[in-house]
Enzyme design. Structure first.
Site, PDB file in Angstrom:
ATOM      1  N   HIS A 243       0.797  -1.216   0.000  1.00 19.40           N
ATOM      2  CA  HIS A 243       0.000   0.000   0.000  1.00 19.40           C
ATOM      3  C   HIS A 243       0.831   1.270   0.000  1.00 19.40           C
ATOM      4  O   HIS A 243       0.304   2.347  -0.241  1.00 19.40           O
ATOM      5  CB  HIS A 243      -0.977  -0.024   1.178  1.00 19.40           C
ATOM      6  CG  HIS A 243      -2.160  -0.875   0.879  1.00 19.40           C
ATOM      7  ND1 HIS A 243      -2.121  -2.237   0.970  1.00 19.40           N
ATOM      8  CD2 HIS A 243      -3.401  -0.562   0.418  1.00 19.40           C
ATOM      9  CE1 HIS A 243      -3.290  -2.725   0.615  1.00 19.40           C
ATOM     10  NE2 HIS A 243      -4.076  -1.740   0.269  1.00 19.40           N
TER      11      HIS A 243
ATOM     12  N   SER B  77      -0.394  -0.896  -6.067  1.00 19.03           N
ATOM     13  CA  SER B  77      -0.142  -1.999  -6.986  1.00 19.03           C
ATOM     14  C   SER B  77       0.613  -1.489  -8.199  1.00 19.03           C
ATOM     15  O   SER B  77       0.427  -0.352  -8.615  1.00 19.03           O
ATOM     16  CB  SER B  77      -1.471  -2.596  -7.452  1.00 19.03           C
ATOM     17  OG  SER B  77      -2.155  -3.159  -6.354  1.00 19.03           O
TER      18      SER B  77
ATOM     19  N   LYS C 204     -14.000  -7.946  -8.949  1.00 17.70           N
ATOM     20  CA  LYS C 204     -13.138  -8.752  -9.817  1.00 17.70           C
ATOM     21  C   LYS C 204     -12.458  -9.873  -9.023  1.00 17.70           C
ATOM     22  O   LYS C 204     -12.349 -11.011  -9.495  1.00 17.70           O
ATOM     23  CB  LYS C 204     -12.089  -7.855 -10.476  1.00 17.70           C
ATOM     24  CG  LYS C 204     -11.372  -8.534 -11.615  1.00 17.70           C
ATOM     25  CD  LYS C 204     -10.485  -7.574 -12.367  1.00 17.70           C
ATOM     26  CE  LYS C 204      -9.714  -8.320 -13.437  1.00 17.70           C
ATOM     27  NZ  LYS C 204      -8.849  -7.434 -14.218  1.00 17.70           N
ATOM     28  N   ASP C 205     -12.025  -9.548  -7.805  1.00 18.04           N
ATOM     29  CA  ASP C 205     -11.417 -10.588  -6.955  1.00 18.04           C
ATOM     30  C   ASP C 205     -12.442 -11.655  -6.577  1.00 18.04           C
ATOM     31  O   ASP C 205     -12.121 -12.844  -6.514  1.00 18.04           O
ATOM     32  CB  ASP C 205     -10.821  -9.954  -5.687  1.00 18.04           C
ATOM     33  CG  ASP C 205      -9.452  -9.339  -5.955  1.00 18.04           C
ATOM     34  OD1 ASP C 205      -8.896  -9.581  -7.052  1.00 18.04           O
ATOM     35  OD2 ASP C 205      -8.932  -8.620  -5.086  1.00 18.04           O
TER      36      ASP C 205
ATOM     37  N   GLU D  60       6.098 -33.900  -3.063  1.00 19.35           N
ATOM     38  CA  GLU D  60       4.896 -33.393  -3.713  1.00 19.35           C
ATOM     39  C   GLU D  60       5.291 -32.566  -4.939  1.00 19.35           C
ATOM     40  O   GLU D  60       6.410 -32.074  -5.032  1.00 19.35           O
ATOM     41  CB  GLU D  60       4.129 -32.513  -2.721  1.00 19.35           C
ATOM     42  CG  GLU D  60       3.696 -33.291  -1.493  1.00 19.35           C
ATOM     43  CD  GLU D  60       2.190 -33.333  -1.354  1.00 19.35           C
ATOM     44  OE1 GLU D  60       1.580 -34.236  -1.941  1.00 19.35           O
ATOM     45  OE2 GLU D  60       1.639 -32.446  -0.675  1.00 19.35           O
TER      46      GLU D  60
HETATM   47  C1  HEM Z   1       0.766 -16.427   1.471  1.00 20.81           C
HETATM   48  C2  HEM Z   1       1.132 -16.027   0.330  1.00 20.81           C
HETATM   49  C3  HEM Z   1       0.842 -14.654  -0.270  1.00 20.81           C
HETATM   50  C4  HEM Z   1      -0.235 -13.845  -0.102  1.00 20.81           C
HETATM   51  C5  HEM Z   1      -1.459 -14.132   0.727  1.00 20.81           C
HETATM   52  C6  HEM Z   1       0.000 -12.663  -0.895  1.00 20.81           C
HETATM   53  C7  HEM Z   1      -0.889 -11.606  -1.001  1.00 20.81           C
HETATM   54  C8  HEM Z   1      -0.745 -10.550  -1.875  1.00 20.81           C
HETATM   55  C9  HEM Z   1      -1.786  -9.634  -2.230  1.00 20.81           C
HETATM   56  C10 HEM Z   1      -3.232  -9.661  -1.704  1.00 20.81           C
HETATM   57  C11 HEM Z   1      -1.270  -8.759  -3.137  1.00 20.81           C
HETATM   58  C12 HEM Z   1      -2.014  -7.646  -3.896  1.00 20.81           C
HETATM   59  C13 HEM Z   1      -2.726  -8.194  -5.135  1.00 20.81           C
HETATM   60  C14 HEM Z   1      -1.793  -8.545  -6.273  1.00 20.81           C
HETATM   61  O1  HEM Z   1      -1.053  -7.688  -6.730  1.00 20.81           O
HETATM   62  O2  HEM Z   1      -1.808  -9.708  -6.745  1.00 20.81           O
HETATM   63  C15 HEM Z   1       0.115  -9.093  -3.305  1.00 20.81           C
HETATM   64  C16 HEM Z   1       0.999  -8.404  -4.125  1.00 20.81           C
HETATM   65  C17 HEM Z   1       2.302  -8.785  -4.344  1.00 20.81           C
HETATM   66  N1  HEM Z   1       2.914  -9.954  -3.914  1.00 20.81           N
HETATM   67 FE1  HEM Z   1       2.085 -11.328  -2.685  1.00 20.81          FE
HETATM   68  N2  HEM Z   1       1.221 -12.766  -1.496  1.00 20.81           N
HETATM   69  C18 HEM Z   1       1.760 -13.963  -1.151  1.00 20.81           C
HETATM   70  C19 HEM Z   1       2.973 -14.454  -1.554  1.00 20.81           C
HETATM   71  C20 HEM Z   1       3.879 -13.765  -2.349  1.00 20.81           C
HETATM   72  C21 HEM Z   1       5.125 -14.275  -2.782  1.00 20.81           C
HETATM   73  C22 HEM Z   1       5.647 -15.668  -2.434  1.00 20.81           C
HETATM   74  C23 HEM Z   1       5.725 -13.272  -3.547  1.00 20.81           C
HETATM   75  C24 HEM Z   1       7.055 -13.210  -4.279  1.00 20.81           C
HETATM   76  C25 HEM Z   1       8.075 -13.866  -4.087  1.00 20.81           C
HETATM   77  C26 HEM Z   1       4.853 -12.169  -3.573  1.00 20.81           C
HETATM   78  C27 HEM Z   1       5.115 -10.976  -4.225  1.00 20.81           C
HETATM   79  C28 HEM Z   1       4.197  -9.957  -4.390  1.00 20.81           C
HETATM   80  C29 HEM Z   1       4.451  -8.735  -5.116  1.00 20.81           C
HETATM   81  C30 HEM Z   1       5.761  -8.330  -5.790  1.00 20.81           C
HETATM   82  C31 HEM Z   1       3.247  -7.994  -5.102  1.00 20.81           C
HETATM   83  C32 HEM Z   1       2.971  -6.628  -5.738  1.00 20.81           C
HETATM   84  C33 HEM Z   1       2.542  -6.832  -7.132  1.00 20.81           C
HETATM   85  C34 HEM Z   1       2.170  -5.557  -7.846  1.00 20.81           C
HETATM   86  O3  HEM Z   1       1.146  -4.983  -7.477  1.00 20.81           O
HETATM   87  O4  HEM Z   1       2.888  -5.202  -8.758  1.00 20.81           O
HETATM   88  N3  HEM Z   1       3.737 -12.489  -2.836  1.00 20.81           N
HETATM   89  N4  HEM Z   1       0.420 -10.203  -2.523  1.00 20.81           N
END
Ligand code: HEM
Lengths: 416, 290
Positions: free
Chosen positions: A213, A217, A242-243, A286
């Site tokens: 935030h 995004s 959308k989500d 797995e």
């Molecule tokens: C429990 C696992 C995870 C949850 C619940 C989670 C949740 C989220 C959510 C809700 C967003 C905002 C929506 C979106 O942009 O898709 C987000 C963004 C992001 N996540 Fe995760 N995430 C998880 C794991 C990861 C992992 C493993 C990575 C990378 C190694 C990661 C990297 C990012 C990045 C870089 C963004 C920003 C993307 C953008 O808006 O350009 N996330 N995450």
């Protein structure tokens, strides 16, 4: 009293605990989001949804599960047969784990493709990787809990690899197992960790979203957008709906898996109770660990270098560690592959390479698979080091639009 | 030195290509020169063509015959008449050697027996109970809450009685083998005469190509008319094998009927909801200009 739009009971609470404005700024009208996010941006919220499902089903399973070598297998069968809807809870939890990884892998590749890891989102990216590491530890410890043949032997084989650490190897192995061999003590500590890690993940997810935030995004064009311009729209109702739609599709796929193919993702041997005296002919992890397993076993030059096994362990750890530093390896200012024609090709080659490693991970270390695994591993590391670096430095990128609404104007190509 | 500094990127790129070429060359060498056998390209093709070859086995099992089971598919349900016939086959043949430790007599009410009938079946078994008030174990007739007793006291007794291979418990067998139901059916119907020149590794000469190594220590357990079905079904080997497989699928997955029924409701509901969400999304997004 503070100024806000809430009245009545909500106003009273808001004055004392500004929870409604917090929520509104997080996932409501107060969060300004680029208007061009595509479906690949659904996978973050899907991951959050999957995490909640795992925690709820997991807590229910824990009420009936018996973490002892003598009783674990029996208690799972008790859940499957005698507990009301126990079979549903268990199949949701076991298939949910698989889908969670699928969703998070897509989420990570989305980040790689659209350059989400680049400034100013490096910490956000690194927090995501910490989540991924915690997920892997959670899944590994969880897989041991049913105490079937694969549970037991996966735990044995993987902990055994740590014996390669010079000097203290054996001590580390015994420390991990809590015993000389994988047994009741191992199962108990793995259960303890399996209950703990998901809550650590929740904590890091909160920080992950906090970091998200700060700069908002990213977007498929990879350009910076200004809040409140024609480029952004409020998160609610546009991205909430959308989500929700994305979750609908996810649940349909999930339901087909759980209700019709509940054992598709698991190994038949895990329906045989653990037996330390009988080694399965072919021990595989797995599916989501297969590429890593291939890297772990790629170093086979025992006769050439001392401690080949240790290098395998280092390579496997390195395969994730390398992702922590790619924001500084890939120095291109252009985030999105949409404007990086050459990087895009190499991106898909890398994806193919990961698939190759996945196939190799499922095969015995034998014949052609040894050499395919070594090639795949070498390519993986060269991609995230040399290739990313050179692309970032020399690639001719296509012109970036000034804003999301504006069409690309013919102008000088953006060159670093 | 200056030359090195200026061209460091080119040198690194060249080195990268060379490293990859070396690893690729190693693959090419292997493909060209290794003998046909485990792990080679030809063997791999064999694998791709659908012939399962477990690692290190001289005689990998044939892929099981594919049978159309009543429980297959999203709408599949157990054929309970067949499951009950399968129970009869289990009781009259398999139970001599194989346990069924996940199944209690009370579970038989789930396949269509009345409580009274299940009680009668239970009472035909003797189970060990105790200790009694004097600390002694005693035997009594089985009750609904008892589980099917195992034929052998322990693993060693089971091995000793069966030429060294303990017959596995059958409760979960259809989930504990790849393509389980077809595998069990194929094993039961797959006995035959060994072809000329076939060499057995043990004295027990049961030829069965659906079992890895093609020789199995279980003697053919089914013979024509070995059971007499109450419903008049002809008891040939295929019929009995299919019935007992249906039964063993039920023992492994007793909730399959409920699961399939609930799955249909959940999936249909979610598909409708998702379509509605899709159109809600379209309506809401109409306000956003491209
Ligand atoms: C429990 C696992 C995870 C949850 C619940 C989670 C949740 C989220 C959510 C809700 C967003 C905002 C929506 C979106 O942009 O898709 C987000 C963004 C992001 N996540 Fe995760 N995430 C998880 C794991 C990861 C992992 C493993 C990575 C990378 C190694 C990661 C990297 C990012 C990045 C870089 C963004 C920003 C993307 C953008 O808006 O350009 N996330 N995450």
């Amino acid at each position: 009293m503070a100024k806000h739009k809430y009245t009545g009971i909500m106003g009273w609470i808001e004055d004392r605990l500004p929870i409604f404005s917090l929520l509104d700024n997080a996932v409501g009208t107060g969060y300004h989001t680029p208007k061009n996010l595509n479906y690949w941006w659904n996978f973050g919220s899907l991951a959050g949804f999957a995490l909640v499902i795992q925690i709820i089903t997991g807590i229910i399973l824990a009420m009936y599960y018996n973490p002892s070598a003598a009783g674990a297998f029996e208690s799972i069968e008790h859940i499957m047969r005698d507990v009301n809807y126990g079979w549903l809870m268990r199949y949701v939890h076991s298939n949910g784990g698989s889908l969670f990884f699928l969703v998070v892998f897509i989420h990570v590749f989305r980040g790689l493709y659209y350059g989400s890891f680049k400034a100013p989102r490096e910490l956000l990216w690194m927090l995501g990787l910490v989540i991924l590491l915690l997920m892997m530890m959670t899944a590994f410890t969880g897989y041991v809990l049913p105490w079937g043949q694969m549970s037991f032997w996966a735990a044995t084989v993987i902990t055994e690899f740590f014996s390669a650490i010079p000097g203290v190897g054996t001590d580390v192995v015994e420390w991990l197992r809590g015993s000389f061999a994988v047994d009741n003590a191992t199962l108990n500590r793995f259960y303890s960790f399996h209950y703990l890690f998901p809550f650590l993940i929740v904590g890091i997810v909160i920080v992950h979203i906090w970091a998200l935030h700060v700069h908002g995004s990213g977007n498929p064009k990879g350009i910076n957008v200004k809040k409140g311009t024609s480029d952004t729209i409020p998160f609610h109702p546009f991205y909430t709906v959308k989500d929700l739609f994305g979750m609908g599709v996810f649940i349909v796929i999930f339901a087909v898996l759980v209700f019709y193919y509940p054992n598709l993702m698991s190994h038949p041997d895990n329906y045989i109770p653990a037996n330390p005296g009988v080694t399965p002919p072919h021990i595989v992890p797995e599916w989501y660990f297969l590429p890593f397993y291939a890297i772990l076993r790629a170093v086979t030059w025992e006769h050439l270098i001392p401690n080949a096994k240790l290098w395998g362990v280092i390579a496997m750890a390195g395969s994730i560690m390398i992702l922590f530093v790619i924001p500084w390896i890939d120095k291109s200012k252009v985030r999105s592959m949409t404007f990086r024609p050459l990087s895009r090709i190499f991106f898909w080659i890398m994806v193919a390479d990961v698939f190759l490693l996945g196939v190799v991970g499922a095969m015995p270390v034998d014949g052609i698979w040894i050499y395919l695994g070594q090639f795949g591993t070498a390519y993986y590391f060269l991609h995230f080091t040399v290739i990313l670096y050179l692309l970032g430095k020399y690639e001719k990128t296509r012109p970036l639009p000034k804003s999301i609404s504006e069409p690309v104007i013919r102008s000088e190509p953006v060159i670093q | 030195m200056d030359f090195l500094k200026k061209n460091v990127d080119k040198i690194v790129a060249l080195l990268t290509v060379m490293v990859l070429a070396l690893f690729a060359l190693r693959i090419a060498l292997f493909l060209t020169f290794s003998p046909a056998g485990e792990g080679t390209f030809r063997y791999w093709m064999y694998d791709v063509l659908g012939i399962e070859a477990a690692a290190g086995e001289e005689r990998p099992a044939l892929p099981p015959n594919q049978v159309a089971w009543p429980f297959d598919g999203p709408l599949g349900q157990y054929d309970m008449a067949s499951v009950r016939r399968g129970l009869q086959v289990y009781r009259e043949s398999c139970s001599a050697c194989h346990g069924l430790n996940q199944i209690a007599f009370r579970n038989l009410t789930e396949i269509g027996y009345s409580e009274g009938a299940a009680k009668e079946i239970a009472a035909e078994y003797t189970v060990t109970d105790g200790p009694d008030a004097y600390g002694d174990m005693f035997e009594r007739a089985g009750r609904l809450t008892d589980y099917f007793p195992s034929p052998f006291a322990n693993q060693n007794a089971a091995m000793a009685a069966n030429s060294g291979a303990a017959p596995p418990d059958l409760s979960l067998i259809t989930k504990a083998r790849g393509d389980g139901p077809n595998y069990v059916y194929s094993i039961l119907t797959g006995y035959g005469d060994a072809p000329d020149g076939f060499e057995f590794n043990s004295d027990v000469t049961n030829y069965n190509p659906y079992f890895p190594t093609w020789e199995i220590l279980m003697m053919a357990p089914l013979f024509e008319d070995m059971v007499e079905y109450q419903d008049g079904t002809e008891a040939n080997v295929e019929q009995m094998a299919a019935d007992v497989t249906n039964f063993l699928m039920w023992t492994a997955e007793p909730n399959l009927d409920d699961r399939h029924k609930m799955g249909f409701k959940v999936t249909a509901y979610m598909v409708v909801l998702t379509i509605l969400l899709f159109f809600s999304m379209r309506v809401i997004w109409r306000r956003v200009k491209k």
